[in-house]
Enzyme design. Sequence first.
Site, mmCIF file in Angstrom:
data_model
loop_
_atom_site.group_PDB
_atom_site.id
_atom_site.type_symbol
_atom_site.label_atom_id
_atom_site.label_comp_id
_atom_site.label_asym_id
_atom_site.label_seq_id
_atom_site.Cartn_x
_atom_site.Cartn_y
_atom_site.Cartn_z
ATOM 1 N N HIS A 177 3.402 10.808 0.909
ATOM 2 C CA HIS A 177 4.307 10.141 1.843
ATOM 3 C C HIS A 177 5.780 10.197 1.419
ATOM 4 C CE1 HIS A 177 0.721 8.602 3.803
ATOM 5 N NE2 HIS A 177 0.313 8.067 2.653
ATOM 6 N N HIS B 103 0.851 -1.191 0.000
ATOM 7 C CA HIS B 103 0.000 0.000 0.000
ATOM 8 C C HIS B 103 0.887 1.241 0.000
ATOM 9 C CE1 HIS B 103 -3.762 2.202 1.801
ATOM 10 N NE2 HIS B 103 -3.226 2.853 0.783
ATOM 11 N N GLU C 211 1.026 8.332 -3.588
ATOM 12 C CA GLU C 211 1.906 7.861 -2.526
ATOM 13 C C GLU C 211 3.171 8.716 -2.431
ATOM 14 O OE1 GLU C 211 1.321 5.375 -0.180
ATOM 15 O OE2 GLU C 211 -0.690 5.640 -1.022
#
Length: 247
Positions: A118, A66, A114
């Site tokens: 992040h 993920h 992502e």
Amino acid sequence: MKPAAAHSLLLRSLCLALCCFGGARASLRSGNHEWKKLIMVHHWPVTVCKEVEHDCRDPPDYWTIHGLWPDKAEECNGSWPFNLEEIKDLLPKMKMYWPDVIHPLNHSHFWKHEWEKHGTCAAQVDALNSQKKYFGGSLDLYQQLELNSMLQKLGIKPSINYYQISDIKDALVSIYGVIPKVQCLPPKQGEEVQTIGQIELCFTKELQLRNCTEPGEPGEPRGAWGPGLEVCEDGPAFYPPPQQTAH
């Protein structure tokens, strides 16, 4: 007080106020972007499909990535856009181990998200300070952990029978030596038990395994990791076989 003196005092007071305000803003920005651990988040594709009530076709029958998430940090550098060309040589592995289960024809949208949310924060660590290093490093950690094969060796396989969450956690601790975190979908109407959705293993900034939670640490709010996902409650859980949703 003479006008000149009053004017000087006013300027000094204004400068002091601006300095304090600027320092507070800098501290706020710094606080938003500070983090202590990296979270390697694996998700079970069958549950991903169920979670979003999406008609996924043939989801992978293995745990996929993920993301690699710094805790308590999001979107640290908005001026660092995602560039697919930088990870071109990683694409075969990315498509296999880090697929967009929900939108299998457009993986790059998922990777862009992502990176921007992040990756730009993880880049504070030298080993992850570029898109190539972030995605490549995440793939390396995923392959080093070998979660799929480790679960199989422990006898934990997708099944119509239920598992005890405590047994899964204990088994993972026996392999990795650190406390993981497991998320589930709570049972919906007509369902008996929660459904396993994600497994997290955590790392220090030096990329060494560490506990995901320590005594006294506050837990995440409900639903922190996705629509409906929560930290699993102690008790039975369903680890659904792929054929349950592969239609």
